[in-house]
Design an enzyme around this catalytic site. Structure first.
Site, PDB file in Angstrom:
ATOM      1  N   LYS A 255      -0.065   5.582   8.116  1.00  0.00           N
ATOM      2  CA  LYS A 255       0.645   5.659   6.841  1.00  0.00           C
ATOM      3  C   LYS A 255      -0.342   5.680   5.687  1.00  0.00           C
ATOM      4  O   LYS A 255      -0.285   6.526   4.797  1.00  0.00           O
ATOM      5  CB  LYS A 255       1.613   4.482   6.733  1.00  0.00           C
ATOM      6  CG  LYS A 255       2.463   4.454   5.481  1.00  0.00           C
ATOM      7  CD  LYS A 255       1.974   3.460   4.442  1.00  0.00           C
ATOM      8  CE  LYS A 255       1.981   2.028   4.894  1.00  0.00           C
ATOM      9  NZ  LYS A 255       1.592   1.101   3.791  1.00  0.00           N
TER      10      LYS A 255
ATOM     11  N   LYS B  25      -7.571   1.368  -2.586  1.00  0.00           N
ATOM     12  CA  LYS B  25      -7.155   0.993  -1.231  1.00  0.00           C
ATOM     13  C   LYS B  25      -7.297   2.180  -0.278  1.00  0.00           C
ATOM     14  O   LYS B  25      -7.672   2.022   0.888  1.00  0.00           O
ATOM     15  CB  LYS B  25      -5.710   0.500  -1.245  1.00  0.00           C
ATOM     16  CG  LYS B  25      -5.174   0.079   0.135  1.00  0.00           C
ATOM     17  CD  LYS B  25      -5.969  -1.073   0.764  1.00  0.00           C
ATOM     18  CE  LYS B  25      -5.464  -1.436   2.152  1.00  0.00           C
ATOM     19  NZ  LYS B  25      -4.156  -2.087   2.147  1.00  0.00           N
TER      20      LYS B  25
ATOM     21  N   THR C 252       0.862  -1.174   0.000  1.00  0.00           N
ATOM     22  CA  THR C 252       0.000   0.000   0.000  1.00  0.00           C
ATOM     23  C   THR C 252       0.899   1.224   0.000  1.00  0.00           C
ATOM     24  O   THR C 252       1.597   1.503   0.975  1.00  0.00           O
ATOM     25  CB  THR C 252      -0.922   0.023   1.235  1.00  0.00           C
ATOM     26  OG1 THR C 252      -1.796  -1.114   1.182  1.00  0.00           O
ATOM     27  CG2 THR C 252      -1.758   1.295   1.257  1.00  0.00           C
TER      28      THR C 252
END
Length: 299
Positions: free
Chosen positions: A248, A180, A105
């Site tokens: 993150k 995502k 990701t």
């Protein structure tokens, strides 16, 4: 799917390790690389007899050399850039006509950067972040959201079927990462709502199991509710997807939203709440630990 040739897998962490194991179970021949070599050695030992079809490479470039498919699953933007475009990176060795699949990701910008670099070198790329956590990786039932050309997706889909239960092509290069981001934004909002709902339920003196039974069959139902409500009530968070990782991911989402001229007030708010959890030493706790920052009320 068994690839008629070598598959390189770079990154054998809590997600990549099980995914690479599934590829071995499917009968593939693997070259693997992990920055901490001892982790790669432990992974190889865990594979038992299957490990005879795997070898540990000293660098990402050596892992990718001669591979038909190169797969990465590392930590963040900089980690991915290091193992692809850095010194001894995989992109220095990937051959024209090969396929690169990234399950990390990262930011959509990083995915687009790698897509452009691959195009110049004559191989295909697919940004394909996953959802489902460590449990999904171990069971081989991850959701995979993919960005890239239709040709790259069709070539990658059978391979990803070794560890993916839902594999969807959502658009061009970078689209997988954007999907995502949307996934993580939804999770963040849901967990904040669950935190507030549980605090209300407990403060009101209700049976939390009964409340869960009642509302999980209606419009409020979600994976987070069914899988995290019971552990949130028990104050159990030593498992699952870490707060550090979520921050993150939310950072990438807020960055992309800003690039598109969008406001994301709920995501920004919950990101700040997670920062509070980090400041109290909870960075490695599951994301459902969000509830810890809320007072328990008059109980």
């Amino acid at each position: 799917m068994i690839v008629q040739g070598k598959v390189a897998f770079i990154g054998l962490g809590v997600m990549g390790g099980p995914m690479a194991g599934h590829l071995l179970s499917a009968g593939n021949r693997l070259a693997v690389f992990n920055r901490t070599r001892s982790r790669a050695e432990s992974w190889l030992e865990e594979q038992g007899n299957r490990g005879r079809s795997a070898e540990i490479a000293a660098t990402p470039a050596l892992a990718a050399q001669g591979a038909e498919i190169v797969i990465t699953c590392v930590g963040n933007d900089e980690d991915l850039r290091e193992v692809t475009l850095g010194a001894d990176g995989a992109f220095s060795a990937i051959e024209p006509g090969a396929l690169f699949i990234d399950h990390t990701t990262v930011s959509a910008n990083r995915a687009r950067e790698l897509g452009a670099a691959a195009g110049e070198q004559g191989f295909m790329t697919l940004d394909a972040p996953v959802s489902g956590g460590q449990a999904g990786a171990v069971s081989g039932k991850l959701a995979v959201m993919c960005g890239g050309t239709g040709e790259a997706f069709e070539r990658a889909r059978p391979v990803m079927g070794a560890y993916g239960a839902r594999i969807v092509h959502v658009g061009a290069c970078g689209a997988g990462q954007t999907a995502k981001m949307a996934n993580q934004m939804c999770i963040a909002g849901i967990l904040q709502g669950l935190s507030e709902a549980i605090r209300l339920t407990v403060a009101a003196g209700l049976d939390t199991d009964k409340v869960l039974e009642a509302i999980s069959g209606g419009a409020a139902q979600s994976w987070q509710m069914e899988n995290r409500w019971p552990t949130m009530v028990k104050d159990e968070f030593d498992f699952g997807f870490a707060v550090d990782w979520m921050r993150k991911d939310l950072g990438y989402a807020l960055e992309e939203a800003d690039r598109l001229g969008l406001e994301s007030p709920v995501t920004a708010m919950v990101d700040k709440f997670y920062a509070e959890i980090q400041q109290t030493g909870g960075g490695r706790l599951d994301t459902s630990s969000l509830i810890r920052r809320l007072p328990r009320g008059n109980t």
